[in-house]
Design an enzyme around this catalytic site. Sequence first.
Site, PDB file in Angstrom:
ATOM      1  N   HIS A  55      35.156  44.061  42.673  1.00  0.00           N
ATOM      2  CA  HIS A  55      36.129  44.238  41.578  1.00  0.00           C
ATOM      3  C   HIS A  55      35.875  43.234  40.465  1.00  0.00           C
ATOM      4  O   HIS A  55      36.061  42.029  40.650  1.00  0.00           O
ATOM      5  CB  HIS A  55      37.554  44.073  42.109  1.00  0.00           C
ATOM      6  CG  HIS A  55      38.633  44.437  41.125  1.00  0.00           C
ATOM      7  ND1 HIS A  55      38.864  45.728  40.731  1.00  0.00           N
ATOM      8  CD2 HIS A  55      39.545  43.683  40.462  1.00  0.00           C
ATOM      9  CE1 HIS A  55      39.874  45.761  39.875  1.00  0.00           C
ATOM     10  NE2 HIS A  55      40.307  44.530  39.691  1.00  0.00           N
ATOM     11  N   ARG A  81      48.771  38.372  30.874  1.00  0.00           N
ATOM     12  CA  ARG A  81      48.296  39.664  30.391  1.00  0.00           C
ATOM     13  C   ARG A  81      48.405  39.752  28.869  1.00  0.00           C
ATOM     14  O   ARG A  81      47.547  40.341  28.214  1.00  0.00           O
ATOM     15  CB  ARG A  81      49.080  40.799  31.064  1.00  0.00           C
ATOM     16  CG  ARG A  81      48.370  42.123  30.924  1.00  0.00           C
ATOM     17  CD  ARG A  81      49.054  43.205  31.724  1.00  0.00           C
ATOM     18  NE  ARG A  81      50.285  43.658  31.064  1.00  0.00           N
ATOM     19  CZ  ARG A  81      50.844  44.850  31.283  1.00  0.00           C
ATOM     20  NH1 ARG A  81      50.299  45.697  32.141  1.00  0.00           N
ATOM     21  NH2 ARG A  81      51.951  45.193  30.663  1.00  0.00           N
ATOM     22  N   HIS A 268      43.995  44.351  45.525  1.00  0.00           N
ATOM     23  CA  HIS A 268      45.055  43.358  45.784  1.00  0.00           C
ATOM     24  C   HIS A 268      45.912  43.728  47.009  1.00  0.00           C
ATOM     25  O   HIS A 268      45.864  43.051  48.003  1.00  0.00           O
ATOM     26  CB  HIS A 268      45.942  43.087  44.561  1.00  0.00           C
ATOM     27  CG  HIS A 268      45.177  42.765  43.324  1.00  0.00           C
ATOM     28  ND1 HIS A 268      44.306  41.708  43.261  1.00  0.00           N
ATOM     29  CD2 HIS A 268      45.109  43.384  42.100  1.00  0.00           C
ATOM     30  CE1 HIS A 268      43.748  41.670  42.052  1.00  0.00           C
ATOM     31  NE2 HIS A 268      44.217  42.673  41.333  1.00  0.00           N
ATOM     32  N   ASP A 319      37.180  39.871  40.013  1.00  0.00           N
ATOM     33  CA  ASP A 319      38.290  40.323  39.171  1.00  0.00           C
ATOM     34  C   ASP A 319      38.256  39.733  37.752  1.00  0.00           C
ATOM     35  O   ASP A 319      37.473  40.163  36.921  1.00  0.00           O
ATOM     36  CB  ASP A 319      39.608  40.023  39.910  1.00  0.00           C
ATOM     37  CG  ASP A 319      40.814  40.703  39.274  1.00  0.00           C
ATOM     38  OD1 ASP A 319      40.674  41.298  38.201  1.00  0.00           O
ATOM     39  OD2 ASP A 319      41.912  40.648  39.855  1.00  0.00           O
TER      40      ASP A 319
HETATM   41  C1  NGQ Z   1      43.658  44.159  34.518  1.00  0.00           C
HETATM   42  N1  NGQ Z   1      44.126  42.418  36.101  1.00  0.00           N
HETATM   43  O1  NGQ Z   1      43.669  45.386  34.360  1.00  0.00           O
HETATM   44  O2  NGQ Z   1      42.807  43.438  33.996  1.00  0.00           O
HETATM   45  C2  NGQ Z   1      44.686  43.562  35.433  1.00  0.00           C
HETATM   46  C3  NGQ Z   1      45.892  43.111  34.647  1.00  0.00           C
HETATM   47  C4  NGQ Z   1      47.520  45.009  34.679  1.00  0.00           C
HETATM   48  C5  NGQ Z   1      44.613  42.065  37.279  1.00  0.00           C
HETATM   49  N2  NGQ Z   1      45.522  42.798  37.817  1.00  0.00           N
HETATM   50  C6  NGQ Z   1      46.566  44.190  33.886  1.00  0.00           C
HETATM   51  N3  NGQ Z   1      44.198  40.993  37.873  1.00  0.00           N
HETATM   52  O3  NGQ Z   1      47.464  45.044  35.917  1.00  0.00           O
HETATM   53  O4  NGQ Z   1      48.355  45.629  34.028  1.00  0.00           O
HETATM   54 ZN    ZN Z   2      41.670  44.031  38.264  1.00  0.00          ZN
END
Ligand code: NGQ
Ligand code: ZN
Length: 451
Positions: A55, A81, A268, A319
């Site tokens: 990932h 985010r 996750h 990630d």
């Molecule tokens: C992402 N990252 O898509 O990059 C996600 C955050 C979300 C992680 N979950 C954004 N680590 O889940 O809305």
């Molecule tokens: Zn991710």
Amino acid sequence: MTGLFFKDALLPQGWARNVRLSIEAGRITDIAPDSRPEPGDEHHALALPGLPNLHSHAFQRGMAGLAEVRGSSSDSFWTWREVMYRFVERMTPDDIEAIAAQAYVEMLESGFTRVGEFHYVHHDVSGTPYQNIAELAVRIATASQATGIALTLLPVFYAHAGFGGRAPDAGQRRFINDLDRFSRLMEESRQAVAGQPAAIVGIAPHSLRAVTPDELIAIVPLAENGPIHIHVAEQTREVEECLAWSGQRPVAWLMDHAPIDRRWCFIHATHTTPDELRGMAEAGAIAGLCPITEANLGDGIFNAPEFLAHGGRYGVGSDSNVLIGAADELRLLEYSQRLGNRARNVVTGASVSTGRTLFDGALAGGAQALGAEAGLAVGHFADIASLETGHIAFAGRTHDAILDSWIFAAGRAAVDCVWVGGRKVVAGGRHHDKDKIAARFRQRLERLLAA
Ligand code: NGQ
Ligand code: ZN
């Protein structure tokens, strides 16, 4: 034909000595333990199979270390985010390619030989598709080809900002497609990797927040035989919103409403009940654990003891790429369990090496999640990492004790050479194109962050 000779090698049946590998057209054609080197063979100390990194959001390597200042109130995954969305707003295709190449070099130097790129930035800064709708997938493919890392490309379907089909936010405009446009994106993404024999294409519904049930079911066939990845239950807020929307928790909802099987990887799966974990394990879905990012984002701790008790399979991913390292992910996977359970040697069985168990688990689970082969076997791609057995952490050690010492006491610095598809891309711990790729990364970042 290439011949590689290793004093020790970790084969599917276990450790072997004096192992000669023959490689033709990128694949292992023969494995001869207890043999002698032949003239022209390269000699190395100890071979491990390259690990899959299941990932990655490669572009996030560019913002590593830039979200470590707390806002006026409390900081969270959701404020991180916002920072990430602001970074996304500025990147050009050249930026994305340069950042991805740097991330992939670091992955290779740490012993990862395949990356699952969960690729969701699709459009230009205004949210308009590029002339080739898969322009940014082409950039990812170019970065993987240039660096040599094997690619499992997972084009992401993203259509909504929350449960119940909520309209997307402005910050998400580069990610958004409807079903029609997504199926074109899939076709062009397959084209983008057509020149890479080891490349695999799957799909990734971003999360239950970003797709409706109808959309989820509609895109599954686009995976064909490839893997299907989804972010799920990383944050308690997602669990609460899913309960409010459906009366079910996200993993339970997926188990009941989607055709979950061995092709699926749940990224996750942090906040789960024992029943949900049993369901995942019985369906053969992989838990895609990203320990460094999960720690960085304050997600919580995966319930590994419960999942493993049901025979659950897992792999690791880097990630957000805030720090890239194969041994580092395995170490933090185990350490987070030790901290949470106040116990030692948790992700393992009785009387076996924890390093070996983590390595074997992440190899098999990661390969399954990326639609790839696992391990050094005849017919498989020659994806290999050798360790520098002269590293001080290995003094007096052999075999499983070397794995334990690599993961818990040495890390990246002990990786010597890496081959992907028989091509040697890292020697003496350095990627062959490290300096050029780093210089381009530096130049792109200086421009991006000055703006
Ligand atoms: C992402 N990252 O898509 O990059 C996600 C955050 C979300 C992680 N979950 C954004 N680590 O889940 O809305
Ligand atoms: Zn991710």
